[in-house]
Enzyme design. Structure first.
Site, short mmCIF file in Angstrom:
data_model
loop_
_atom_site.label_atom_id
_atom_site.label_comp_id
_atom_site.label_asym_id
_atom_site.label_seq_id
_atom_site.Cartn_x
_atom_site.Cartn_y
_atom_site.Cartn_z
N ARG A 80 0.84 -1.21 0.00
CA ARG A 80 0.00 0.00 0.00
C ARG A 80 0.87 1.25 0.00
O ARG A 80 0.53 2.24 -0.66
CB ARG A 80 -0.95 -0.02 1.20
CG ARG A 80 -2.03 1.04 1.09
CD ARG A 80 -3.12 0.86 2.11
NE ARG A 80 -2.63 0.98 3.47
CZ ARG A 80 -3.33 0.68 4.55
NH1 ARG A 80 -4.57 0.23 4.43
NH2 ARG A 80 -2.83 0.82 5.75
N LYS A 183 -2.62 6.49 1.18
CA LYS A 183 -2.50 6.95 2.58
C LYS A 183 -1.52 8.10 2.65
O LYS A 183 -0.36 7.93 3.04
CB LYS A 183 -2.06 5.76 3.45
CG LYS A 183 -2.37 5.92 4.91
CD LYS A 183 -2.35 4.56 5.59
CE LYS A 183 -2.38 4.67 7.09
NZ LYS A 183 -3.59 5.28 7.64
N GLU A 219 -16.30 6.14 4.26
CA GLU A 219 -15.64 5.51 5.41
C GLU A 219 -15.66 6.44 6.62
O GLU A 219 -16.12 7.57 6.54
CB GLU A 219 -14.22 5.07 5.07
CG GLU A 219 -13.27 6.17 4.70
CD GLU A 219 -11.86 5.64 4.36
OE1 GLU A 219 -11.45 4.59 4.89
OE2 GLU A 219 -11.17 6.30 3.58
N1 PLP Z 1 -9.30 4.25 6.38
C1 PLP Z 1 -8.48 5.24 6.72
C2 PLP Z 1 -8.76 6.60 6.21
C3 PLP Z 1 -7.36 4.97 7.52
O1 PLP Z 1 -6.52 5.95 7.89
C4 PLP Z 1 -7.14 3.65 7.97
C5 PLP Z 1 -5.96 3.33 8.78
O2 PLP Z 1 -4.95 2.93 8.31
C6 PLP Z 1 -8.03 2.66 7.60
C7 PLP Z 1 -9.10 3.00 6.79
C8 PLP Z 1 -7.84 1.25 8.03
O3 PLP Z 1 -6.84 0.63 7.30
P1 PLP Z 1 -6.01 -0.58 7.91
O4 PLP Z 1 -7.00 -1.60 8.30
O5 PLP Z 1 -5.14 -1.03 6.81
O6 PLP Z 1 -5.28 -0.03 9.06
C1 COI Z 2 -4.14 3.22 11.40
O1 COI Z 2 -5.16 2.60 11.70
O2 COI Z 2 -3.03 2.70 11.40
C2 COI Z 2 -4.21 4.60 11.01
O3 COI Z 2 -3.31 5.03 10.34
C3 COI Z 2 -5.35 5.39 11.43
C4 COI Z 2 -5.05 6.73 12.02
C5 COI Z 2 -4.26 6.69 13.27
C6 COI Z 2 -4.58 7.72 11.03
#
Ligand code: PLP
Ligand code: COI
Length: 337
Positions: A80, A183, A219
């Site tokens: 990612r 991200k 989201e």
């Molecule tokens: N959506 C956003 C905007 C986020 O910042 C995060 C955190 O990383 C997620 C979703 C969840 O992603 P993940 O499950 O890969 O941490």
């Molecule tokens: C995460 O879940 O790792 C995130 O990056 C979410 C937030 C702290 C920005």
């Protein structure tokens, strides 16, 4: 090292002993360097400052009941971050370099990995920034990749207790063809005003709708959205949301326990038809939602004060794999020796 109150950790910054740094110069990555400093010295015209060349990741390491430390799906975070780098024209961090940096930083900071019974974990935060000077809007030709860690507790202060979300139509975090699916820091800057207002008004996060029509669920501020409707796990399909690794894992686990899995557009009015609703992400884990308040229409959607049965089942499965309590049939975790 000062003593840490493991059981009462929130989600916040604290200093560990070491972080990792790696420079990209003259078209190639250098060696991983170990640092004990919290500071970085950068050029005043670095592109990260002026034009937002910045991407980050978030993953966790868990200390199991067996004492072993496991990192969850770090190759997916590496991939990612490569997509994020492509999206804003930065040098990509190769998967092997990314995973080696994660292993190294965890090993260097073992004393900060919370004990099993605390329910806390070590949050790993990789960061990639453009460090070369540009004043015309152009990508940098130098980059810095860093990885830091810190012990954390739940992102939403309620932990696994249900929290409240709010819908406001006057803010977008990402444009339909913009950077929502990667991200990058700019998405989070764009979410600060709405997030701050939500907190002031007593909600834990904003539930964003699609920016084009304000009709479909996108989201939650820092997490994906999912819902349970009868025997189905439903989660939004959208071009402006981050592909969550937690959500991807939950879709697999949901299907393994016999649920139907749907990734599709979700009309906001469908909130009235769901049995359970939750936010999911690395930081959020699964955060059950007890209420979604549509502030523009003054409509409340209620889901009960206790986590729903299926949310509990998925939470336990996921935590079971992360803490090494359950078999890991898809090899999602890697033990740090
Ligand atoms: N959506 C956003 C905007 C986020 O910042 C995060 C955190 O990383 C997620 C979703 C969840 O992603 P993940 O499950 O890969 O941490
Ligand atoms: C995460 O879940 O790792 C995130 O990056 C979410 C937030 C702290 C920005």
């Amino acid at each position: 090292m000062k003593t840490i109150d493991w059981k009462n950790l929130g989600f916040g910054y604290s200093k560990a002993d070491y972080n990792i740094r790696c420079w990209y110069r003259n078209g190639q990555w250098g060696d991983l360097e170990i640092s004990d400093s919290e500071n970085v010295s950068l050029h005043i015209a670095a592109t990260t400052f002026h034009y937002g060349q910045e991407a980050f990741e978030g993953l966790k390491a868990f200390r199991g009941k067996d004492g072993k430390i496991r990192v969850f799906r770090m190759e997916e975070n590496a991939k990612r971050m490569q997509h994020s780098a492509q999206g804003i024209m930065m040098a990509e961090v190769p998967t092997e370099l990314f995973t080696e940096a994660v292993r190294k930083v965890v090993k260097l900071n073992l004393a900060y990995v919370p004990p099993y019974d605390s329910g806390a974990s070590l949050y790993v935060r990789p960061l990639l920034i453009g460090t070369g000077p540009q004043i015309g809007v152009k990508p940098s030709d130098e980059y810095l990749f860093m990885v830091m860690v810190m012990p954390v507790g739940p992102y939403f202060k309620e932990g696994f207790k249900p929290t409240d979300l709010v819908i406001y139509r006057e803010y977008d975090r990402a444009a339909p063809l913009g950077t929502g699916k990667i991200k990058v820091g700019g998405n989070y800057a764009a979410s600060l005003v709405a997030g701050h207002r939500a907190h002031d008004e007593g909600f834990s996060a904003v539930l964003y709708l699609d920016a084009r029509e304000k009709k479909y669920i996108d989201e939650c501020g820092p997490a994906n959205f999912f819902a349970i409707k009868g025997n189905t796990y439903v989660t939004p399909k959208s071009e402006s949301i981050l592909p969550s690794i937690t959500n991807m894992s939950l879709r697999q686990l949901a299907s393994d326990v016999g649920l139907k899995v749907e990734e599709r557009r979700i009309d906001v009015e469908e909130l009235a038809e769901f049995d359970e609703v939750g936010a999911c992400g690395t930081a959020a884990v699964i955060s059950p939602i007890k209420r979604v308040y549509d502030a523009d229409k003054d409509i409340e959607y209620l889901y009960g004060n206790e986590p729903g049965k299926i949310s509990v089942q998925l939470y336990e499965k996921l935590r079971g794999i992360q803490y090494g309590l359950e078999p890991d049939p898809y090899h999602w975790t890697e033990e740090i020796e």
